[in-house]
Scaffold this motif. Structure first.
Motif, PDB file in Angstrom:
ATOM      1  N   GLY A 141      70.843  66.195  16.758  1.00  0.00           N
ATOM      2  CA  GLY A 141      69.801  65.997  17.360  1.00  0.00           C
ATOM      3  C   GLY A 141      69.978  64.372  17.612  1.00  0.00           C
ATOM      4  O   GLY A 141      70.898  63.890  17.490  1.00  0.00           O
ATOM      5  N   ASP A 142      68.320  64.292  18.032  1.00  0.00           N
ATOM      6  CA  ASP A 142      68.323  62.632  18.520  1.00  0.00           C
ATOM      7  C   ASP A 142      67.916  61.881  16.913  1.00  0.00           C
ATOM      8  O   ASP A 142      66.905  61.286  16.399  1.00  0.00           O
ATOM      9  CB  ASP A 142      67.390  62.504  19.038  1.00  0.00           C
ATOM     10  N   TRP A 143      69.020  61.836  15.620  1.00  0.00           N
ATOM     11  CA  TRP A 143      68.981  60.590  14.516  1.00  0.00           C
ATOM     12  C   TRP A 143      68.814  59.200  15.250  1.00  0.00           C
ATOM     13  O   TRP A 143      68.172  58.519  14.575  1.00  0.00           O
ATOM     14  CB  TRP A 143      70.303  60.450  13.849  1.00  0.00           C
ATOM     15  N   ARG A 144      69.861  59.392  16.831  1.00  0.00           N
ATOM     16  CA  ARG A 144      69.051  57.848  16.591  1.00  0.00           C
ATOM     17  C   ARG A 144      67.805  57.284  16.827  1.00  0.00           C
ATOM     18  O   ARG A 144      67.275  55.922  16.404  1.00  0.00           O
ATOM     19  CB  ARG A 144      69.885  57.771  18.147  1.00  0.00           C
ATOM     20  N   LEU A 145      67.207  58.021  17.912  1.00  0.00           N
ATOM     21  CA  LEU A 145      65.763  58.127  18.213  1.00  0.00           C
ATOM     22  C   LEU A 145      64.599  58.409  17.164  1.00  0.00           C
ATOM     23  O   LEU A 145      63.929  57.192  16.516  1.00  0.00           O
ATOM     24  CB  LEU A 145      65.043  58.680  19.269  1.00  0.00           C
ATOM     25  N   ALA A 146      65.069  58.536  15.752  1.00  0.00           N
ATOM     26  CA  ALA A 146      64.566  58.740  14.801  1.00  0.00           C
ATOM     27  C   ALA A 146      64.459  57.580  13.253  1.00  0.00           C
ATOM     28  O   ALA A 146      63.506  57.585  13.577  1.00  0.00           O
ATOM     29  CB  ALA A 146      64.789  60.537  13.978  1.00  0.00           C
TER      30      ALA A 146
END
Length: 370
Positions: free
Chosen positions: A196-201
């Motif tokens: 998933g997009d952990w960077r954005l989170a």
């Protein structure tokens, strides 16, 4: 008339030019070299001034341990957070150097986490101090009291726990990675193995809970306090407290807002790219340089805060000078004049307050010990 043009010589001209892919412009090399020298020098200056200032502050607090106040508790936690960040500055200075090729994941995780912990602790502790001042002026409610010192300790403990929770992404994703372009190892956030997009989170967690929400709270509290002070007099003690709290908040914002704005820009730019382009978590080009420069500015507040105490807090300045002269000074007055945990004064005229200040007696004892 013969109008034929012979192009044979033009097309038979077959000189070849070979461009080396590893060619590096002189300007780029000079820019990297100057950055590799300037930033470690700035880190070194911050380290020396910060350790001297915060060490002096801790020494003064150690002398005052018998008459501990609520303000001392918050100042102590702010100083501890600054010292933790100062200890990691040699690591950041070594990483910035062009020929730094050794860097361990463990040191990267600790340094990256402490960097953000210092920011979170700084802004959340200022929120606690400002809320106490706001409630005291706006509603006559004393959030912290000398009669209930445990509430201040619990608030500081919650600040540290919240900071640790907000830095969980740093413990997970910060790694040491070799940069082939600069031939050195850097600490970066690596999201390539995540789901998933952990960077954005993680960025949204930092922007919303770590920066925007506390910033809005501080702006509301400080704005209301200024408006109330313009409309009515709340006593000289409360005015002095505001004159200490506001510069602390302003200097904190001046040091940290550029970094957070740059980080928001990087988040927006990265979210607009393809997933494969931003999984590495490492900004490129001018944005990377801007993040590096603004992070140096953010660390600069660690050595500015003790200087603010010396310039704004007269009692702290007198006790510090007495300690440097190897003399002991005992006073009933607050060192920091933050007004945290002190009973709110009723509204009264400046003349009456001045008379009260002139007739009050501070038990000051100075004895030579050297």
């Amino acid at each position: 008339m013969n109008m034929d043009v012979e192009l044979d010589g033009l097309f038979r001209h077959n000189d070849s030019y070979y461009y080396d892919e590893n060619y590096e412009y002189k300007e780029d090399f000079e820019s990297k070299a100057s950055k590799a020298v300037l930033i470690p020098v700035l880190y070194s200056v911050e380290l020396v001034i910060g350790l001297l200032g915060n060490g002096l502050l801790l020494a003064v607090l150690a002398q005052k341990r018998r008459s501990w106040s609520i303000s001392d508790t918050f100042i102590l936690h702010l100083s501890v957070a600054d010292i933790l960040l100062l200890v990691t500055l040699p690591f950041w200075a070594a990483q910035t150097a062009l020929h730094c090729e050794s860097c361990w994941d463990f040191l990267c995780k600790i340094s990256g986490t402490v960097f953000n912990i210092n920011f979170y602790c700084g802004i959340l502790l200022l929120v606690c101090i400002s809320l106490d001042c706001y409630l005291s002026i706006a509603h006559g409610i004393q959030l912290y009291s000398q009669k209930r010192p445990m509430l201040a300790h619990i608030s500081c403990l919650m600040v540290w726990l919240s900071s640790l929770l907000l830095t969980i992404p740093d413990w997970i994703f910060v790694v040491a990675r070799k940069d082939p372009a600069q031939e050195k190892t850097e600490c970066v956030h690596n999201y390539s193995q995540s789901v998933g997009d952990w960077r954005l989170a993680s960025r949204l967690l930092h922007h919303m809970l770590g920066f925007l929400l506390p910033t809005v709270t501080l702006i509301i509290c400080c704005s209301y306090i200024l408006l109330q002070l313009q409309r009515s007099s709340k006593g000289l003690r409360r005015q002095r407290a505001i004159m200490v709290i506001l510069p602390l908040v302003v200097v904190f914002f001046l040091c940290w807002v550029p970094y957070n704005i740059t980080l928001i820009v990087d988040t927006i730019r990265s979210s607009s790219k393809e997933p494969d382009d931003h999984l590495s978590g490492s900004p490129k080009g001018s944005l990377k340089t801007a993040l590096m420069a603004t992070s140096v500015l953010g660390c600069f507040h660690t050595c500015l805060r003790p200087l603010l105490y010396l310039s704004l807090c007269g009692n702290f300045r007198r006790r510090t000078l007495a300690m440097l002269r190897c003399a002991t000074v005992e006073s009933e007055s607050s060192l920091w004049e933050l007004g945290v945990g002190e009973e709110a004064l009723p509204d009264q005229s400046h003349e009456g307050e001045m008379l009260k200040q002139m007739t009050s007696v501070d038990h000051v004892q100075s004895t030579e010990q050297c």
